[in-house]
Enzyme design. Structure first.
Site, PDB file in Angstrom:
ATOM      1  N   TYR A 135       0.814  -1.332  -0.024  1.00  0.00           N
ATOM      2  CA  TYR A 135      -0.090  -0.103   0.199  1.00  0.00           C
ATOM      3  C   TYR A 135       0.919   1.349  -0.038  1.00  0.00           C
ATOM      4  CZ  TYR A 135      -4.513   2.309   0.444  1.00  0.00           C
ATOM      5  OH  TYR A 135      -5.762   2.958   0.500  1.00  0.00           O
ATOM      6  N   TYR A 136       0.054   2.412  -0.099  1.00  0.00           N
ATOM      7  CA  TYR A 136       0.853   3.736  -0.108  1.00  0.00           C
ATOM      8  C   TYR A 136       1.428   4.050   1.202  1.00  0.00           C
ATOM      9  CZ  TYR A 136      -1.786   4.401  -4.454  1.00  0.00           C
ATOM     10  OH  TYR A 136      -2.449   4.196  -5.676  1.00  0.00           O
ATOM     11  N   ALA A 173       3.837  -2.420  -7.164  1.00  0.00           N
ATOM     12  CA  ALA A 173       3.720  -1.353  -6.522  1.00  0.00           C
ATOM     13  C   ALA A 173       2.178  -0.464  -6.572  1.00  0.00           C
ATOM     14  CB  ALA A 173       4.656   0.028  -6.869  1.00  0.00           C
ATOM     15  N   ASP A 174       1.547   0.135  -5.785  1.00  0.00           N
ATOM     16  CA  ASP A 174       0.209   0.582  -6.109  1.00  0.00           C
ATOM     17  C   ASP A 174       0.274   1.753  -7.086  1.00  0.00           C
ATOM     18  OD1 ASP A 174      -2.496   0.925  -5.852  1.00  0.00           O
ATOM     19  OD2 ASP A 174      -2.536   0.743  -3.493  1.00  0.00           O
ATOM     20  N   TRP A 175      -0.991   2.029  -7.408  1.00  0.00           N
ATOM     21  CA  TRP A 175      -0.927   3.000  -8.806  1.00  0.00           C
ATOM     22  C   TRP A 175      -0.131   4.403  -8.236  1.00  0.00           C
ATOM     23  CZ3 TRP A 175      -1.345  -1.631  -9.768  1.00  0.00           C
ATOM     24  CH2 TRP A 175      -1.785  -2.010 -10.911  1.00  0.00           C
TER      25      TRP A 175
END
Length: 618
Positions: free
Chosen positions: A282-283, A319-321
């Site tokens: 997650y970020y 990796a998340d967007w």
């Protein structure tokens, strides 16, 4: 190692040996394509065009013939020049035949390139009711099921696996081969806007249902009839400070005041045991732990040391967007979600993420960053090869090297098949959760005075009743709709969990903040509840704070995504509510604000406990 594994590895090495550095770099990027109204994708844009697409694809919107187009040159640019072959399809797909014909054109385009690598299409969840375009897509032509919270309310891994198996068949038929889900975060912070996509607050239940979900999508062994799952968000995205989401800078901190970092890993252990093939960090940036205070995509002790070495995961880490480049979302500035590393350049962020163990960058299309890192010696080509091997291995196992094309007629037959829709509708009804069913007299005077008399429970309703309804378009033919509460036998109100509206186009889709109704709205609702017996149905995308409503409603139900027909069937007893709460429902916002973000079931004296759910008397 089996003979099949040898064959897969041989094919991967053969493909890798033929690839240029540019092609390898392209594999490490997972870009986006927007699906137009009829299911024909248009490219993800950075500004006005993307904003216009979202505006016209909202309920009631529509694309004009002038802007319903394939825009293949943009896709051709990404494939031929940037060598990207992984695309996330965003938005509802209504015409699967048109969508699959478009896909086949794209696959032929990819086959004509030097390496001839097939394209892999992925998707966020698209079988549910959520209206957050930033985290999911509308169901469109697909069968419609309750949110994963609703699957958690049913507490049956067999039903979860049935859903995943049906979704798998619809995905494969329509050419979607990577599921950017399930989301197995623990919803321990009641205010968090992403709770609807989880399996709730309980670690063991989440792990069991997540494993069943993975098995349903991937089958016993990843192959030509499978969908690769990308579990998110490692190492658990639930403990967000004050419940704010790290899509936004004010929500970047992930906190552990209860010291329960390891507790949030439990579902991921079961996912790895179930054979999950991809993982998304997650970020959020962990605060007050042994790990660096930087976003998880840049966190080497989390990805390499914990996920890879300690837990033994050797699949793809994506990796998340949007963690590398500043961009625009719906026409508004959106900084890269490189929390803790905002001062670095996109090139430096890419180097940090690759060193941390990331294989692929979601929502990005700048492979030139990886090329520059290798040519300048900051990242070795052998390190790039490690990531590309993992990515290609999935592509080979999914059978895309053998046959990347899809049959439009088969897609039109399989997607939204009658028995698939029927299964989803059964799950919608069953997941509805009966929270209260008070034995109140039907006299408005007795009800208003709070006098309880010896009477039958409010539900199920009797046919022929006069109903005053809010939040509902139509009532069934065996009831009578009236326009004023005073003319009704019963009122039926459909509500949603309250939230604080946020500014902007993208941010407004994330339901965050207070879980309690505003005083004026609560007074209005209570005015109806104290006038006549009232059934309240509330959509729980987060655990609403409703003590006054629960105390005055003749019956209170929770749904996790259910059509009006599903609700009426339950209200009139044609279907029975079978759900149980997948989280605690807090009694007050004071209790929510005093609870610890990482600790499950931590609100004081909850109104309803995890697992609560009544049944109709027989």
């Amino acid at each position: 190692m089996s003979m099949q594994d040898h064959s897969i590895d041989d094919r991967v090495e053969s493909a890798l040996a033929r690839m240029s550095l540019q092609e390898k770099a392209g594999q490490m990027f997972h870009s986006m394509v927007l699906a137009g109204k009829e299911g024909v994708p248009v490219p993800a844009g950075r500004g006005a065009r993307a904003a216009r697409w979202v505006a016209v694809n909202r309920p009631g919107g529509g694309l004009t013939p002038g802007n319903m187009f394939l825009n293949l040159p943009r896709i051709e640019n990404l494939i031929r020049k940037r060598r990207i072959t992984h695309f996330n399809i965003v938005g509802p797909i209504h015409n699967v035949r048109a969508f699959t014909r478009w896909q086949n054109k794209v696959q032929r385009m990819a086959a004509a390139t030097e390496s001839g690598l097939p394209v892999t299409f992925s998707t966020d969840p698209r079988h549910h009711f959520t209206d957050n375009v930033g985290t999911s897509a509308g169901a469109g032509a697909f069968s419609v099921w309750p949110e994963t919270l609703g699957l958690a309310a049913l507490r049956d891994p067999k039903i979860t696996q049935e859903f995943a198996d049906i979704a798998r068949q619809e995905y494969v038929a329509s050419g979607l081969r990577v599921a950017l889900h399930p989301q197995i975060d623990l919803a321990t912070e009641p205010r968090w806007s992403r709770a609807a996509g989880t399996f709730g607050e309980h670690a063991e239940l989440t792990g069991d249902l997540g494993a069943a979900y993975i098995t349903g999508f991937q089958t016993s062994e990843l192959g030509a009839h499978s969908v690769s799952t990308m579990v998110k968000h490692f190492p658990g995205g639930g403990p967000q400070k004050d419940g704010e989401d790290p899509h936004f800078a004010y929500g970047r901190e992930q906190v552990y005041p209860g010291g329960m970092f390891k507790h949030h890993l439990k579902p991921f252990l079961k996912a790895i045991d179930a054979g999950v093939t991809q993982m998304m960090p997650y970020y959020g940036m962990p605060v007050g732990t042994e790990h660096d205070e930087v976003g998880f995509a840049f966190n080497k002790t989390v990805i390499t040391d914990l996920l890879r070495e300690t837990l033994g995961f050797d699949g793809v880490v994506c990796a998340d967007w949007g963690v590398l480049n500043d961009t625009k979302l719906l026409g508004e500035d959106a900084p890269a979600r490189a929390w803790g590393l905002e001062h670095l350049s996109p090139l430096e962020r890419a180097a940090r993420a690759i060193d941390a163990g990331v294989d692929q960058f979601g929502g990005e299309f700048t492979p030139e960053l990886v090329v520059e890192l290798v040519t300048t010696g900051r990242v070795s080509e052998s390190r790039v090869n490690e990531s590309v091997r993992r990515i290609l291995r999935n592509t080979v196992r999914l059978g895309l090297f053998d046959d990347p094309f899809v049959d439009p007629d088969n897609a039109g037959t399989v997607v939204g098949r009658h028995d698939f829709r029927a299964a989803g509708e059964r799950a919608q009804r069953a997941a509805i959760t009966l929270l209260t069913n008070n034995k109140l007299g039907t006299s408005p005077l007795a009800y208003a005075c709070g006098i309880r008399v010896d009477a039958e429970p409010a539900l199920p309703l009797a046919r022929g009743v006069r109903v005053y309804a809010e939040g509902i378009e139509r009532v069934p033919s065996h009831s009578i709709r009236v326009d004023r509460p005073e003319d009704a036998d019963f009122a039926v109100l459909r509500l949603r969990t309250p939230y604080e509206k946020r500014p902007g186009g993208f941010e407004t889709h994330f339901h965050a903040g207070s879980l309690a109704f505003a005083p004026d709205e609560l007074d209005r609702i209570l005015g109806i509840l104290t006038t006549l017996p009232t059934v309240v149905d509330i959509y729980l995308d987060r655990p609403a704070v409703v003590p006054e409503i629960a105390g005055h409603a003749a019956a209170l139900l929770a749904n996790f995504g259910a059509s009006e027909d599903a609700l009426w069937d339950v209200l009139f007893g044609d279907a029975a509510p079978q759900g149980r709460l997948p989280f605690d429902m807090p009694r007050s916002m004071t209790a929510v604000e005093s609870s610890r973000e990482d600790v499950p079931f931590d609100t004081v004296d909850p109104l309803f406990r995890f697992g609560h759910g009544l049944r109709y008397e027989t």
